[in-house]
Design an enzyme around this catalytic site. Sequence first.
Site, PDB file in Angstrom:
ATOM      1  N   ARG A 264     -18.559  16.386  -7.040  1.00  0.00           N
ATOM      2  CA  ARG A 264     -17.626  16.817  -8.089  1.00  0.00           C
ATOM      3  C   ARG A 264     -16.481  15.842  -8.352  1.00  0.00           C
ATOM      4  NH1 ARG A 264     -15.989  22.526  -6.208  1.00  0.00           N
ATOM      5  NH2 ARG A 264     -16.983  21.902  -4.246  1.00  0.00           N
TER       6      ARG A 264
ATOM      7  N   GLY B 212     -25.727  19.574   7.670  1.00  0.00           N
ATOM      8  CA  GLY B 212     -24.744  20.628   7.920  1.00  0.00           C
ATOM      9  C   GLY B 212     -23.630  20.188   8.853  1.00  0.00           C
ATOM     10  N   THR B 213     -22.584  21.005   8.915  1.00  0.00           N
ATOM     11  CA  THR B 213     -21.389  20.629   9.685  1.00  0.00           C
ATOM     12  C   THR B 213     -21.669  20.560  11.191  1.00  0.00           C
ATOM     13  OG1 THR B 213     -20.732  22.953   9.562  1.00  0.00           O
ATOM     14  CG2 THR B 213     -19.677  21.455   8.022  1.00  0.00           C
TER      15      THR B 213
ATOM     16  N   GLY C 194     -12.403  15.117   6.767  1.00  0.00           N
ATOM     17  CA  GLY C 194     -11.900  13.946   6.042  1.00  0.00           C
ATOM     18  C   GLY C 194     -11.368  14.273   4.669  1.00  0.00           C
ATOM     19  N   ASP C 195     -11.765  15.422   4.123  1.00  0.00           N
ATOM     20  CA  ASP C 195     -11.304  15.782   2.781  1.00  0.00           C
ATOM     21  C   ASP C 195     -10.239  16.875   2.815  1.00  0.00           C
ATOM     22  OD1 ASP C 195     -12.956  17.825   3.568  1.00  0.00           O
ATOM     23  OD2 ASP C 195     -14.249  17.782   1.792  1.00  0.00           O
TER      24      ASP C 195
ATOM     25  N   LYS D 217      12.000 -14.760  -6.412  1.00  0.00           N
ATOM     26  CA  LYS D 217      10.900 -14.770  -5.448  1.00  0.00           C
ATOM     27  C   LYS D 217      11.244 -15.676  -4.285  1.00  0.00           C
ATOM     28  CE  LYS D 217       7.922 -17.671  -4.877  1.00  0.00           C
ATOM     29  NZ  LYS D 217       6.970 -18.786  -5.007  1.00  0.00           N
TER      30      LYS D 217
ATOM     31  N   SER E 274      24.020 -22.497 -18.755  1.00  0.00           N
ATOM     32  CA  SER E 274      22.868 -21.780 -19.308  1.00  0.00           C
ATOM     33  C   SER E 274      21.722 -22.726 -19.661  1.00  0.00           C
ATOM     34  CB  SER E 274      23.289 -21.040 -20.575  1.00  0.00           C
ATOM     35  OG  SER E 274      24.240 -20.067 -20.224  1.00  0.00           O
TER      36      SER E 274
ATOM     37  N   ALA F 170      25.299 -26.986 -19.665  1.00  0.00           N
ATOM     38  CA  ALA F 170      24.239 -26.167 -20.254  1.00  0.00           C
ATOM     39  C   ALA F 170      23.134 -27.040 -20.833  1.00  0.00           C
ATOM     40  CB  ALA F 170      24.824 -25.278 -21.341  1.00  0.00           C
TER      41      ALA F 170
END
Length: 453
Positions: free
Chosen positions: A16, A79-80, A102-103, A348, A402, A420
């Site tokens: 789903r 199955g589980t 897990g879900d 940076k 500038s 500048a």
Amino acid sequence: MTQLSVVILAAGRGTRMHSDKPKVLHELAGMSLVQRVLGSAHQLNASRVCVVYGHGGDAVPKALQGSDAICVLQEPQLGTGHAVQQAMPHVGDDSQTLVLYGDVPLIQPATLHQMQKYESGLVLLTVNLANPTGYGRIVRNNQGDVTAIVEEKDASPEQREITEVNTGILLAPTRLLKSWLGRLKNSNAQKEYYLTDIVGMAVEDGVTVQTAQPQHEWEILGVNSKVQLASLERTWQMVEAERLLTQGVTLADPARLDVRGKLECGRDVEIDVGCIFEGKVTLGNRVRVGAYCVIKNAVIADGSHIAPYTHIDGSTIGAECRIGPYARLRPGTMLHNEVHIGNFVEVKNSDINRASKANHLSYIGDTTIGQRVNVGAGTITCNYDGANKHRTVIEDDAFIGSDTQLVAPVRVARGATIGAGSTITRDTPEGELTLSRSKQTTISGWQRPVKKR
Ligand code: UD1
Ligand code: MG
């Protein structure tokens, strides 16, 4: 203390979800579902963690590389009970085995600790639901003791009326669990080996079956569709928001905050709407974050203000700084106290010292800036020559006019002024004005061209 083994069931297909990705690798609050469950397992100091996977090839083991989880393939999925059995060769007989899903990503360690308080026997985590549809029902006798779990598809009409349901999470002494799993049969509506059938066996063997309840209903909610994933995400974000509000953080709107990691706040922090916090973020006292900021792996010290639409990643910001709006601080940015970074300024891998300012339209990369430096609008550090990166150094009290380009490696000495519009390719001397600019001339009497008739 008895050692704890954890088995996380994650082999289901997740049809789903309508996705090529295994269900448990979808993310909630920035972390995959299965990683969240692993996180809870680690908080219990489990000595062994097994993840039973099935679909999606080796996507699950790949995603868990580097963790200490043992991935066990369940193929086919019967199955589980069959799923837990696949993990048993990896689990020591003398341990206790805790089965998680897990879900079911939001199970909290405090609830699991509650289960561990029982010294022996089988412990089931159950919950009373107004609408128990789809869940296995907890069947009790007249004394109130658990006698069985009946799956909805196998339940009688009376049993379907029971509102106490099986969350699926259980804790069992491993030696007993192994013997019960060996006796499972698949004679039921789904032709599966149900883990839940061990409850009847425990009762037969005279082993006590205890139950514990989660502190919050959302802890046991599972994800089967994108609708449930989105809904659980909102639930979790509201839990985070309430945690922050309870600590005294001001949130303009608790429904418009996303914490995808760990957010720690000092006193009198204010956060406006639409902010996203990722990884580990620490905000000092009186920090204000404006609307629509994205802040990842950052430390922001006392009294700093982040104006709207600012992006911060991998950065450390000192006290009383003014950042943004529309600023971008990239990894390796270190701002000392009272630094101002204005709109459309990108920084940076740079160190900017106390009270220096870059208020408009600049790129500052691989740069060290001293104290009280003024970086004028449109200044660019040219740090990359096409092959290598080089550093720019701007010493204390320098003034960069500038629209200057600083071609690295280059050093602007203490107190220097750059005119500048300059392109600076060589080091500039202390205290002097340096500029590189062709002289301005005026051609007198010059006529603008006119359109030919
Ligand atoms: C199971 C329980 C039910 C409980 C419900 C809670 C059983 C028989 N029933 O039912 O009592 O109320 O969970 O949600 O245990 N899985 C595998 N391998 C398999 C089958 C399942 O790993 O072969 C995993 C799934 O990925 C899932 C979990 O086990 O994470 C539960 O499986 P699911 O099929 O959803 O069980 P339910 O029918 O919901
Ligand atoms: Mg289910």
